[in-house]
Design a protein around this motif. Structure first.
Motif, PDB file in Angstrom:
ATOM      1  N   GLU A 189       0.819  -1.223   0.000  1.00  0.00           N
ATOM      2  CA  GLU A 189       0.000   0.000   0.000  1.00  0.00           C
ATOM      3  C   GLU A 189       0.850   1.269   0.000  1.00  0.00           C
ATOM      4  O   GLU A 189       0.384   2.320  -0.445  1.00  0.00           O
ATOM      5  CB  GLU A 189      -0.927  -0.025   1.221  1.00  0.00           C
ATOM      6  N   VAL A 190       2.068   1.167   0.509  1.00  0.00           N
ATOM      7  CA  VAL A 190       2.999   2.304   0.515  1.00  0.00           C
ATOM      8  C   VAL A 190       4.355   1.784   0.043  1.00  0.00           C
ATOM      9  O   VAL A 190       4.900   0.852   0.639  1.00  0.00           O
ATOM     10  CB  VAL A 190       3.134   2.930   1.913  1.00  0.00           C
ATOM     11  N   VAL A 191       4.885   2.388  -1.029  1.00  0.00           N
ATOM     12  CA  VAL A 191       6.205   2.007  -1.551  1.00  0.00           C
ATOM     13  C   VAL A 191       7.097   3.234  -1.514  1.00  0.00           C
ATOM     14  O   VAL A 191       6.778   4.270  -2.110  1.00  0.00           O
ATOM     15  CB  VAL A 191       6.116   1.438  -2.985  1.00  0.00           C
ATOM     16  N   ILE A 192       8.206   3.121  -0.786  1.00  0.00           N
ATOM     17  CA  ILE A 192       9.121   4.251  -0.583  1.00  0.00           C
ATOM     18  C   ILE A 192      10.445   3.916  -1.246  1.00  0.00           C
ATOM     19  O   ILE A 192      11.079   2.906  -0.926  1.00  0.00           O
ATOM     20  CB  ILE A 192       9.332   4.503   0.930  1.00  0.00           C
ATOM     21  N   ASN A 193      10.866   4.767  -2.158  1.00  0.00           N
ATOM     22  CA  ASN A 193      12.165   4.576  -2.816  1.00  0.00           C
ATOM     23  C   ASN A 193      13.238   5.288  -2.003  1.00  0.00           C
ATOM     24  O   ASN A 193      13.276   6.517  -1.931  1.00  0.00           O
ATOM     25  CB  ASN A 193      12.141   5.126  -4.248  1.00  0.00           C
ATOM     26  N   ALA A 194      14.120   4.503  -1.378  1.00  0.00           N
ATOM     27  CA  ALA A 194      15.210   5.055  -0.569  1.00  0.00           C
ATOM     28  C   ALA A 194      16.549   4.924  -1.281  1.00  0.00           C
ATOM     29  O   ALA A 194      17.604   5.053  -0.654  1.00  0.00           O
ATOM     30  CB  ALA A 194      15.256   4.360   0.786  1.00  0.00           C
ATOM     31  N   THR A 195      16.521   4.667  -2.592  1.00  0.00           N
ATOM     32  CA  THR A 195      17.754   4.675  -3.386  1.00  0.00           C
ATOM     33  C   THR A 195      17.878   6.028  -4.080  1.00  0.00           C
ATOM     34  O   THR A 195      16.897   6.766  -4.200  1.00  0.00           O
ATOM     35  CB  THR A 195      17.737   3.570  -4.468  1.00  0.00           C
ATOM     36  N   HIS A 200      19.418   9.704 -11.374  1.00  0.00           N
ATOM     37  CA  HIS A 200      20.164   9.421 -12.603  1.00  0.00           C
ATOM     38  C   HIS A 200      19.261   8.817 -13.674  1.00  0.00           C
ATOM     39  O   HIS A 200      19.740   8.264 -14.654  1.00  0.00           O
ATOM     40  CB  HIS A 200      21.327   8.465 -12.292  1.00  0.00           C
ATOM     41  N   GLY A 201      17.936   8.927 -13.451  1.00  0.00           N
ATOM     42  CA  GLY A 201      16.992   8.407 -14.421  1.00  0.00           C
ATOM     43  C   GLY A 201      16.891   6.897 -14.434  1.00  0.00           C
ATOM     44  O   GLY A 201      16.369   6.319 -15.390  1.00  0.00           O
ATOM     45  N   GLU A 202      17.386   6.247 -13.390  1.00  0.00           N
ATOM     46  CA  GLU A 202      17.373   4.782 -13.341  1.00  0.00           C
ATOM     47  C   GLU A 202      16.330   4.311 -12.324  1.00  0.00           C
ATOM     48  O   GLU A 202      15.882   5.059 -11.477  1.00  0.00           O
ATOM     49  CB  GLU A 202      18.757   4.255 -12.932  1.00  0.00           C
ATOM     50  N   LEU A 203      15.984   3.029 -12.434  1.00  0.00           N
ATOM     51  CA  LEU A 203      15.011   2.431 -11.526  1.00  0.00           C
ATOM     52  C   LEU A 203      15.475   1.061 -11.091  1.00  0.00           C
ATOM     53  O   LEU A 203      16.030   0.312 -11.899  1.00  0.00           O
ATOM     54  CB  LEU A 203      13.668   2.243 -12.248  1.00  0.00           C
ATOM     55  N   ASP A 219       9.126   8.940  -3.424  1.00  0.00           N
ATOM     56  CA  ASP A 219      10.557   8.961  -3.691  1.00  0.00           C
ATOM     57  C   ASP A 219      11.217   9.895  -2.685  1.00  0.00           C
ATOM     58  O   ASP A 219      10.852  11.068  -2.591  1.00  0.00           O
ATOM     59  CB  ASP A 219      10.818   9.460  -5.117  1.00  0.00           C
ATOM     60  N   MET A 220      12.193   9.388  -1.923  1.00  0.00           N
ATOM     61  CA  MET A 220      12.827  10.222  -0.901  1.00  0.00           C
ATOM     62  C   MET A 220      13.715  11.315  -1.498  1.00  0.00           C
ATOM     63  O   MET A 220      14.031  12.289  -0.814  1.00  0.00           O
ATOM     64  CB  MET A 220      13.627   9.353   0.072  1.00  0.00           C
ATOM     65  N   VAL A 221      14.137  11.168  -2.748  1.00  0.00           N
ATOM     66  CA  VAL A 221      14.877  12.251  -3.402  1.00  0.00           C
ATOM     67  C   VAL A 221      13.872  13.188  -4.069  1.00  0.00           C
ATOM     68  O   VAL A 221      12.695  12.863  -4.228  1.00  0.00           O
ATOM     69  CB  VAL A 221      15.902  11.720  -4.427  1.00  0.00           C
ATOM     70  N   TYR A 222      14.344  14.371  -4.428  1.00  0.00           N
ATOM     71  CA  TYR A 222      13.460  15.339  -5.085  1.00  0.00           C
ATOM     72  C   TYR A 222      14.197  15.961  -6.259  1.00  0.00           C
ATOM     73  O   TYR A 222      15.435  15.992  -6.299  1.00  0.00           O
ATOM     74  CB  TYR A 222      13.008  16.429  -4.101  1.00  0.00           C
ATOM     75  N   ALA A 223      13.425  16.419  -7.223  1.00  0.00           N
ATOM     76  CA  ALA A 223      13.995  17.060  -8.411  1.00  0.00           C
ATOM     77  C   ALA A 223      12.946  17.997  -8.984  1.00  0.00           C
ATOM     78  O   ALA A 223      11.760  17.909  -8.646  1.00  0.00           O
ATOM     79  CB  ALA A 223      14.403  16.013  -9.442  1.00  0.00           C
ATOM     80  N   ASP A 224      13.380  18.911  -9.851  1.00  0.00           N
ATOM     81  CA  ASP A 224      12.440  19.857 -10.455  1.00  0.00           C
ATOM     82  C   ASP A 224      11.465  19.152 -11.398  1.00  0.00           C
ATOM     83  O   ASP A 224      10.323  19.577 -11.550  1.00  0.00           O
ATOM     84  CB  ASP A 224      13.203  20.954 -11.212  1.00  0.00           C
ATOM     85  N   ARG A 231       7.486   8.717 -11.935  1.00  0.00           N
ATOM     86  CA  ARG A 231       6.873   8.380 -13.237  1.00  0.00           C
ATOM     87  C   ARG A 231       6.432   6.922 -13.252  1.00  0.00           C
ATOM     88  O   ARG A 231       5.351   6.595 -13.754  1.00  0.00           O
ATOM     89  CB  ARG A 231       7.851   8.662 -14.386  1.00  0.00           C
ATOM     90  N   TRP A 232       7.255   6.017 -12.686  1.00  0.00           N
ATOM     91  CA  TRP A 232       6.889   4.596 -12.618  1.00  0.00           C
ATOM     92  C   TRP A 232       5.595   4.418 -11.830  1.00  0.00           C
ATOM     93  O   TRP A 232       4.701   3.676 -12.235  1.00  0.00           O
ATOM     94  CB  TRP A 232       8.026   3.798 -11.964  1.00  0.00           C
ATOM     95  N   GLY A 233       5.500   5.096 -10.687  1.00  0.00           N
ATOM     96  CA  GLY A 233       4.296   4.987  -9.868  1.00  0.00           C
ATOM     97  C   GLY A 233       3.052   5.438 -10.617  1.00  0.00           C
ATOM     98  O   GLY A 233       2.014   4.764 -10.581  1.00  0.00           O
TER      99      GLY A 233
END
Length: 276
Positions: A189-195, A200-203, A219-224, A231-233
């Motif tokens: 129910e909750v998926v957190i990306n800690a990588t 770098h546009g990778e998954l 996603d724990m990182v942020y970008a503009d 995007r995957w989510g």
């Protein structure tokens, strides 16, 4: 000398790299909101020079520090005393400088929880939670996430034994398991990306059936621009897919509260930082 004439209290963020940091702007807005007389700068520290840089900052009258990559472990080792969550995370992102020495805390996990729970309305209690990655970011988030009482928390990592070891370290705090990406099955129910792969546009290799209905991807990182994981989510039907800008502001707010005893309003700061 009046308070207005006195030199402002000094705070800073230390890291390498640190030029990109939004922390000075965030704390500047917090200080303006609350009327606190303080300055906040960013300090680039040589990779082997953290302890020396902290000593110099303290000697110059500095009152508190945020610590970012790659020095959170160094700050944990350097602190004279630690909060329970920093002790468990084995990482410090906030230092309080006083006559009693250096006090280390870790506000990353509470920043993540407050953004998910309070800003986005994502229930963590009773949820099946997946953390992708088993490095320092995952470890820093675990104490606060487990305090929320998820039904189960699974850590997935490219190296399965690293995920299993991290899960074992927190097994006393809840139902925590770990394994490799190849063993992932759906229903979270909750998926957190800690990588940091998304920067770098990778998954990581995630299965298409990973998400439960109505799931949140964070996603724990942020970008503009939306990160690869955000995007995957969205592509896989997540009800919510967001990056970690809110976490950045919420962890800063907790640091500010530890330093100044005032809890700033985070919503206007997040709005100000989010690109149009």
């Amino acid at each position: 000398m009046s308070a207005a004439e006195a030199a402002p209290d000094r705070y800073a963020v230390m890291g390498n790299p640190v030029a990109h940091s939004k922390s000075p702007r965030i704390h500047g807005m917090f200080a303006e909101q609350s009327g606190e007389h303080m300055v906040y700068e960013k300090i680039l520290v040589a990779e082997d020079g953290f302890a020396e840089a902290v000593a110099e900052f303290e000697a110059a009258g500095g009152m508190g520090l945020n610590v970012t990559v790659p020095f959170k472990g160094d700050a944990w080792a350097l602190a004279d005393s630690l909060s329970e969550r920093a002790e468990r995370a084995r990482a410090v992102n906030t230092l309080i400088i006083s006559d009693a020495g250096l006090y280390g805390d870790n506000t990353d996990g509470i920043g993540l929880v407050r953004d998910l729970r309070d800003n986005h309305g994502v229930p963590l209690a009773g949820a099946r939670v997946l953390i992708v990655g088993a490095g320092g970011a995952a470890r820093g988030a675990l104490p606060s996430l487990l305090e929320e009482g998820p039904a189960a928390l699974h850590i997935a990592n490219r190296t399965a034994d690293k995920a299993e070891q991290l899960a074992a370290a927190f097994a006393d705090a809840g139902t925590v398991t770990g394994g490799g990406y190849d063993a992932l099955t759906g229903g979270f129910e909750v998926v957190i990306n800690a990588t940091s792969a998304g920067l770098h546009g990778e998954l990581p290799p995630l299965p298409d059936d990973l998400l439960a209905e109505g799931a949140a991807c964070y996603d724990m990182v942020y970008a503009d621009e939306p990160t690869a994981f955000v995007r995957w989510g969205r592509d896989h039907g997540a009800a919510l897919a967001v990056d970690g800008l809110g976490m950045l502001v919420e962890q800063a707010a907790e640091s500010f509260f530890l330093w100044r005893g005032k809890r700033p309003e985070t919503a206007p700061v997040i709005r100000a930082l989010r690109p149009a």
